[in-house]
Scaffold this active site. Structure first.
Site, PDB file in Angstrom:
ATOM      1  N   LEU A 137       1.161   4.087  11.618  1.00 15.96           N
ATOM      2  CA  LEU A 137      -0.254   4.088  11.981  1.00 15.96           C
ATOM      3  C   LEU A 137      -0.737   2.683  12.316  1.00 15.96           C
ATOM      4  CD1 LEU A 137      -1.660   6.463   9.200  1.00 15.96           C
ATOM      5  CD2 LEU A 137      -1.169   7.026  11.594  1.00 15.96           C
ATOM      6  N   GLY A 141      -1.800  -7.300   6.621  1.00 17.35           N
ATOM      7  CA  GLY A 141      -1.126  -8.342   5.881  1.00 17.35           C
ATOM      8  C   GLY A 141      -0.266  -7.777   4.767  1.00 17.35           C
ATOM      9  N   PHE A 142      -0.624  -6.606   4.275  1.00 20.16           N
ATOM     10  CA  PHE A 142       0.125  -5.983   3.189  1.00 20.16           C
ATOM     11  C   PHE A 142       1.471  -5.475   3.682  1.00 20.16           C
ATOM     12  CE2 PHE A 142       1.211  -2.815   0.066  1.00 20.16           C
ATOM     13  CZ  PHE A 142       0.657  -3.282  -1.117  1.00 20.16           C
ATOM     14  N   GLY A 143       1.496  -4.794   4.805  1.00 16.36           N
ATOM     15  CA  GLY A 143       2.727  -4.236   5.354  1.00 16.36           C
ATOM     16  C   GLY A 143       2.400  -3.100   6.302  1.00 16.36           C
ATOM     17  N   LYS A 169       0.859   3.080   2.646  1.00 14.68           N
ATOM     18  CA  LYS A 169       0.888   1.642   2.920  1.00 14.68           C
ATOM     19  C   LYS A 169       2.001   1.003   2.111  1.00 14.68           C
ATOM     20  CE  LYS A 169      -2.642  -1.058   1.719  1.00 14.68           C
ATOM     21  NZ  LYS A 169      -3.929  -1.798   1.826  1.00 14.68           N
ATOM     22  N   ASP A 264     -14.057  -8.911   2.889  1.00  9.91           N
ATOM     23  CA  ASP A 264     -13.329  -8.757   4.150  1.00  9.91           C
ATOM     24  C   ASP A 264     -13.947  -7.634   4.991  1.00  9.91           C
ATOM     25  OD1 ASP A 264     -11.409  -9.610   5.921  1.00  9.91           O
ATOM     26  OD2 ASP A 264      -9.801  -8.384   5.095  1.00  9.91           O
TER      27      ASP A 264
END
Length: 476
Positions: A137, A141-143, A169, A264
Site C-alpha cells: 500500500l 519511515g517505519f517500513g 505495517k 506530525d
C-alpha cells in the site's frame, strides 16, 4: 502515512543541530537536532532480515488477489539541514539488532491493551500473501505497509476479499524509526478509541519482527486526493475532511485521558474511509503534552518540513498550539490545492504559508487563493470563514492560536453554506479582469476565464471537475 492506499514514500530524519545528545531543560527531557524531510522512494519490497520466503513462483497462501500498487509521481521535498541520517531515538545506530530479549522485556515496557490481537509472524505472512509486491500500500519511515485479510474476530489469514481487510505495517530494521516508535504507536492507539483516529487492530512481536495491524482505509490519504488525482475534490468534501481531522486533534488535545501532541499533522497522515471521513494515522512521533502549569515540553525538533510551527523549529518548545499551526497549513492546502512546500514553483510561491498570507486578509484577493480546479464551485462565505480560521491557526504568537475545540466549532457550520462563487457577479467580473491581465496564470481564476468560449459559456480545461468521486464499498 502509515496506511495510505497509494503513494510510495519514505521519510528520513536529518540532523540539523550540532548536538545529538539529550539534556535537561525546563524540567523536562530535551532532544536536539533532528528533522524529517519527505522524499519518494521505491526499492526492494522485501524488508531486511524478515522471514519472507524467497520464492517468487506464487503466494505463500492458497489464494489470489487483484490488489495493485500506485507509485508516487511527486518530486522530493527539499530537506533542511545536513544529510546525516539518525534514528528517532537520537542514536546513529540501527535498530536491526532487535532480538528475542526485547520480546521478553515487552510486557515490562508496555502494558498493552487487552483488546489488541496478538498475531504471529506466519499469520501475517500468509494474510499478505508472503508480503508480495502487489500487496504494498505504501511506505513510511517505519517500513512498508501491506494489504492483507484476516478473520473478522481472529488472527488467522483468510482468502482475499473475505473476512477483515487490514493494513500491515512492517518495521524496516535498517530504517530510522524503530522499536521505540513501534512501542509508542501501540501505547497510544492501544488505549485510545475515537471515530477520527485510525483503529489499531493488533500487533506482532516475534524474535526481531515488529509489525502493526490496522484497519484498512480504502480511499487512502488526503495527500493522494489533493495532489495526485486529476479529479479535484469538491469543496464540500474538503470541508468535511477538515472537520473530521480537527475533531481528531481536539480529542487528542482536550478529551484524551492525558493530553497528547500529535507532532506530525499533514495530508499524508490523514486517511479516508469510503465516505471520506477523516482519520489520523501514524502516531510514532506523538508526545505527551505538558503537565501541570507548564506551557510546553522541550523536545528534539521532528516533523515534516513545511508543516512545523516556527517557534517549535527555532526553540524545540512543543505544545498543542504546534499542532494547531500544522492544521492551519493543511487547511490552506485544502483551500488552494497547493502543497505546503513546492520547490517547482517560482520564488515567492514555494512556501504555501508565505505565498498565501497576503490573500487571506483581503476578500477581493481571496478568490485568487482558492484552488482554480473548483472553477468557482465553492461557498464564498465558507471560503471567507476558512481563510479567517487559517489566519488564526497560523498566527506567529502560539498563545493567540485557537484551541482545536474552537476550530471544530468554527468548521461545523461551513458545510451548510450554499452561496456558490460561480453565481457571484463579482466573481465573474474578476474572471474577465484576470484573463485580460494574466491569461496564462498557472494558479487563480485567470486560467478559468482564459478557457475557450463555446456558445457563450466557458469550457473547462478539467473534464467533469465537479463530479464527486463515488464511494466504493468494495475493499478487496
Amino acid at each position: 502515512m502509515a496506511l495510505e492506499a497509494g503513494a510510495i514514500k519514505k521519510e528520513v530524519i536529518l540532523d540539523v543541530g550540532k548536538s545529538k545528545g539529550r539534556n535537561k531543560k525546563d524540567g523536562g527531557e530535551t532532544e536536539t537536532g533532528c528533522w524529517v524531510s519527505t522524499g519518494r522512494f521505491f526499492g526492494s519490497f522485501i524488508f531486511s532480515r524478515t522471514k519472507v520466503d524467497s520464492s517468487t513462483s506464487g503466494p505463500a497462501a492458497p489464494f489470489e488477489s487483484n490488489s495493485t500498487n500506485e507509485k508516487s509521481r511527486d518530486q522530493p521535498v527539499a530537506s533542511l539541514g545536513s544529510s546525516t541520517i539518525t534514528s528517532n531515538t537520537g542514536s546513529t545506530s540501527s535498530t536491526s539488532k532487535l532480538s528475542i530479549s526485547s520480546t521478553l522485556k515487552f510486557s515490562e515496557e508496555l502494558n498493552v491493551a487487552s483488546k489488541l490481537r496478538k498475531f504471529t509472524f506466519n499469520e501475517l505472512k500468509l494474510a499478505t500473501r508472503n508480503f508480495r509486491p502487489d500487496s504494498i500500500l505504501g511506505e513510511g519511515g517505519f517500513g512498508f505497509v501491506f494489504k492483507g485479510w484476516v478473520e473478522e474476530n481472529g488472527t488467522a489469514p483468510v482468502k482475499p476479499g473475505t473476512g477483515l481487510t487490514v493494513a500491515v505495517k512492517t518495521l524496516n530494521q535498517d530504517g530510522h524509526q524503530g522499536h521505540k516508535e513501534w512501542l509508542a504507536e501501540i501505547d497510544l492507539l492501544g488505549h485510545l478509541s475515537h471515530p477520527n483516529l485510525v483503529r489499531l487492530i493488533g500487533f506482532c512481536i516475534e524474535d526481531d519482527q515488529r509489525l502493526l495491524v490496522y484497519e484498512f482505509m480504502p480511499r487512502g490519504s488526503l495527500e493522494n486526493h489533493l495532489f495526485r488525482r486529476s479529479l479535484p475534490l469538491p469543496w464540500s468534501i474538503r470541508i468535511k475532511i477538515a472537520f473530521g481531522a480537527a475533531k481528531g486533534l481536539a480529542f487528542l488535545h482536550e478529551e484524551a485521558q492525558r493530553p497528547i501532541i500529535y507532532r506530525d499533522f499533514k495530508t499524508s497522515n490523514i486517511l479516508l474511509d469510503t465516505e471520506y471521513n477523516a482519520k489520523l494515522s501514524d502516531f510514532g512521533l506523538a508526545k505527551d503534552g505538558p503537565a501541570g502549569d507548564r506551557t510546553h515540553v522541550s523536545t528534539r525538533v521532528m516533523g515534516t518540513y513545511g508543516y512545523a510551527a516556527p517557534e517549535y523549529v527555532l526553540t524545540g518548545h512543543l505544545s498543542s498550539k504546534s499542532d494547531v499551526y500544522s492544521f492551519g497549513v493543511v487547511l490552506l492546502e485544502l483551500m488552494t490545492g497547493r502543497r505546503s512546500m513546492d520547490k517547482r514553483r517560482p520564488n515567492g510561491e514555494q512556501s504555501l504559508v508565505g505565498w498565501a498570507r497576503p490573500f487571506l486578509g483581503d476578500k477581493k484577493k481571496l478568490y485568487q487563493l482558492i484552488d482554480p480546479r473548483l472553477e468557482g464551485h465553492f461557498s464564498v462565505k465558507g471560503a471567507e470563514k476558512a481563510a479567517q480560521l487559517a489566519v488564526r491557526c497560523l498566527g506567529r504568537d502560539p498563545k493567540a492560536r485557537p484551541m482545536m475545540s474552537e476550530v471544530v466549532e468554527a468548521l461545523k457550520l461551513l458545510p451548510n453554506l450554499k452561496d456558490m462563487a460561480s453565481s457571484s457577479t463579482f466573481f465573474k467580473a474578476m474572471q474577465v479582469d484576470s484573463a485580460r491581465s494574466n491569461p496564462n496564470a498557472s494558479n487563480g481564476i485567470g486560467m478559468q476565464a482564459a478557457s475557450k468560449q463555446r456558445n457563450g459559456h466557458p469550457t473547462s480545461p478539467y473534464p467533469h471537475p465537479l463530479q464527486s468521486p463515488k464511494p466504493n464499498v468494495k475493499e478487496s
